[in-house]
Design an enzyme around this catalytic site. Sequence first.
Site: not given
Length: 210
Positions: A188-190
Amino acid sequence: MDIASLRSEYLRASLDETGVSTEPFAQFRRWFDEALRAELPVANAMTLATSDGTGRPSARIVLLKGIDERGLVFFTNYRSRKGRELAANPQAALLFYWAELERELRVEGRIEAVSAAESDEYFASRPLASRHAAIASPQSEAVANRAELEARFDEAAARGGDSPQRPAHWGGYRLLPQSFEFWQGRPSRLHDRLLYTLGDSGWQLSRLAP
Ligand SMILES: Cc1cc2nc3c(=O)[nH]c(=O)nc-3n(C[C@H](O)[C@H](O)[C@H](O)COP(=O)(O)O)c2cc1C
């Protein structure tokens, strides 16, 4: 092909403050060893970014040829574009991208030339043809055509024979790190980003937002 739709999820690993070394050189070695063990195509290829005296940037790939407690070493032609830029502005950045490991590693700092003895030692270890090529190639200068380059090579080979001397304008640079950033792709692009910066009391570790 829809370029905008190209994307992938990063699921392989994570990076947290308790799992890394307090010392970035040790953490670098850990990641570099993992890149070697993963048999990545050219694990020691790194992008070197420099800029000229006016701040105009340029980047190219060079090969990491050594790391010690002082810094990261690569070899090149001191009269090349990068060499001229480093003479005007010794600040530089190095970047590794190990796609298969979903990792990016950024190192920034000042650059200095390695000793002549270190350059001699590495030059002597290179394959003979690479030594002739280093002598023959006026790196970053315009040449008329391929034939001119090959003629220069033949001349250098004839002149240098089996033990060509390292030209004074060919040698190593060492980047003395002021910061290291370890980036691990996450879902999730975290992503995880851990930054080491060198302060008065040694290396400080902080986390950056992805
Ligand atoms: C995989 C790879 C490794 C390279 N390794 C080096 C290197 O170690 N030293 C070097 O001078 N150029 C190396 N090059 C060539 C540079 O990317 C660049 O073309 C050259 O150094 C001239 O750059 P400049 O005109 O900006 O000085 C490499 C290129 C690739 C693709």
